[in-house]
Enzyme design. Structure first.
Site, mmCIF file in Angstrom:
data_model
loop_
_atom_site.group_PDB
_atom_site.id
_atom_site.type_symbol
_atom_site.label_atom_id
_atom_site.label_comp_id
_atom_site.label_asym_id
_atom_site.label_seq_id
_atom_site.Cartn_x
_atom_site.Cartn_y
_atom_site.Cartn_z
ATOM 1 C CG ASP A 46 -1.701 -1.251 1.430
ATOM 2 O OD1 ASP A 46 -2.221 -1.778 0.443
ATOM 3 O OD2 ASP A 46 -1.786 -1.731 2.581
ATOM 4 C CD GLU A 218 -8.875 -3.994 0.442
ATOM 5 O OE1 GLU A 218 -9.521 -4.051 1.501
ATOM 6 O OE2 GLU A 218 -7.923 -4.758 0.186
#
Ligand SMILES: *[C@@H]1O[C@H](CO)[C@@H](O)[C@H](O)[C@H]1NC(C)=O
Ligand SMILES: *[C@@H]1O[C@H](CO)[C@@H](O)[C@H](O)[C@H]1NC(C)=O
Ligand SMILES: *[C@@H]1O[C@H](CO)[C@@H](O)[C@H](O)[C@H]1NC(C)=O
Ligand SMILES: *[C@@H]1O[C@H](CO)[C@@H](O)[C@H](O)[C@H]1NC(C)=O
Ligand SMILES: *[C@@H]1O[C@H](CO)[C@@H](O)[C@H](O)[C@H]1NC(C)=O
Length: 348
Positions: A46, A218
């Site tokens: 991420d 997401e």
């Protein structure tokens, strides 16, 4: 490790080539390899990338209490510097909680890092804020929760700030695995939730064949780009299963991949390239998925205009099956994208 991974890799590729129709194989073959990355490009999840005015690149990512790495260029060489919050967050969600998915954005000349406090499978996560003048290790101050209400509709993870100009409202995208992608605003200093409505923007109601829960979307990231006098707002997100082990891979196509929806307004409604609504019709256009021998399940992405090359970079994490699927083996990668058609196309 080497002995067990080889047969599994072969298995994955055999099933990919059996399952994928010709058109998709051609499309996937067209994706280039990630641009070269030197120095420490591993153990990255991420990522959030930002270039300081002095030319130092920062890469913040999930690992420890938010890993900080620096480099003289996006391609590296990257050097790991340490944790953003060495003793964790003041937010207390659950024992063994982890800090995830930082999004770093400059507001009023200060670095603002929005991070998630969660653990796998938890829906009562929270999003916190840390700030820094320089962005460096040792210069961060934790401010705790930004104060979004918890709700069974969503999960407070994967923050993303979008601000069109320094006087525009601070749009706050988040979520979610539960309820997918939501949007609201922060107050003008970026310190806390404004109290504005919290609206769902992207939702996938599909149940994957091997799963008893809905498909996950997401890790959103909003980016705008003008084209022929129109400003387009792109809401990138990651869809599918993010983190798999070699002995527990999902059916091909159900692993993480990078999708996009687009609007002519920063707040939507967002549609995909085929015109399908991304909230009500499961819309979403594939930007980058698994391809070739080295890229599996790319996601956790961000987009950044690289002033050094004057090109727009799509950066992400991925697993390289020839290296392994373990947490510390995840790779940092990026490609340039071409937005001249109105949709992001990954280019060499
Ligand atoms: C896909 O590749 C095959 C084999 O090279 C080719 O025959 C076919 O025309 C291609 N299809 C498209 C849509 O490009
Ligand atoms: C490389 O960076 C990761 C975080 O991205 C860190 O966990 C790891 O310790 C670093 N490795 C070295 C050798 O610095
Ligand atoms: C961060 O660096 C700035 C500039 O050197 C300094 O003024 C500030 O006190 C530092 N903050 C922390 C928390 O170390
Ligand atoms: C929705 O979920 C299905 C099943 O997992 C998946 O094939 C599709 O790509 C997803 N669409 C989006 C936009 O995420
Ligand atoms: C943008 O305008 C140019 C020049 O009129 C045109 O050739 C091009 O097709 C337009 N692009 C899009 C995506 O509409």
């Amino acid at each position: 490790m080497k002995f067990t991974s080889l047969p599994l890799i072969l298995l994955v590729y055999l099933s990919v080539s059996r399952a994928a129709p010709f058109s998709r194989r051609n499309a996937t073959l067209a994706w280039p390899e990630p641009e070269p990355c030197t120095g420490n490009c591993t153990g990255v999840h991420d990522p959030s990338v930002i270039r300081r005015e002095d030319g130092t690149w920062f890469r913040y990512s999930t690992n420890g209490n938010i890993a900080i790495a620096t480099a003289p260029a996006l391609t590296g060489p990257w050097t790991y510097r340490g944790a953003m919050l060495p003793s964790g967050s003041v937010i207390d969600v659950v024992d063994d909680q982890q800090l995830w998915a930082p999004d770093v954005f400059v507001i009023d000349g200060e670095y603002h890092a929005y991070y998630s406090v969660s653990i796998s499978g938890l829906q009562t996560s929270d999003i916190g804020l840390a700030t820094s003048v320089t962005g460096d290790v040792g210069n961060w101050t934790d401010h705790g929760s930004v104060g979004l209400p918890k709700s069974s509709d969503y999960n407070l993870i994967d923050a993303n700030i979008f601000r069109e100009s320094e006087s525009a409202p601070i749009i706050f995208n988040f979520g979610s695995a539960w309820g997918d992608i939501y949007q609201t605003t922060l107050d003008d200093d970026g310190g806390s939730w404004s109290g504005d409505d919290i609206e769902q923007k992207i939702f996938n109601s599909t149940y994957p064949p091997d799963q008893d829960y809905r498909a996950i979307s997401e890790g959103s990231f909003e980016f705008w780009w003008p084209l022929n006098g129109t400003n387009y707002y792109y809401l990138f997100f990651s869809s599918g299963a993010c983190c798999q082990t070699a002995d527990d891979l999902k059916a091909p196509g159900e692993e993480y991949k990078i999708m996009v929806c687009r609007s002519t307004s920063a707040t939507g409604p967002f549609v995909d390239q085929a015109g399908k609504d991304c909230l009500t019709e499961n819309g979403g256009t594939l930007v980058l998925g698994s391809h070739g021998e080295h890229v599996y399940a790319p996601g956790g992405q961000g987009v950044y205009h690289d002033p050094d090359s004057d090109r727009v970079a799509l950066y992400y994490h991925y697993a390289d099956p020839t290296i392994g699927y373990a947490y510390e083996q995840f790779q940092f990668g990026f490609n340039y994208i071409d937005l001249s058609s109105g949709w992001p196309v990954v280019t060499a």
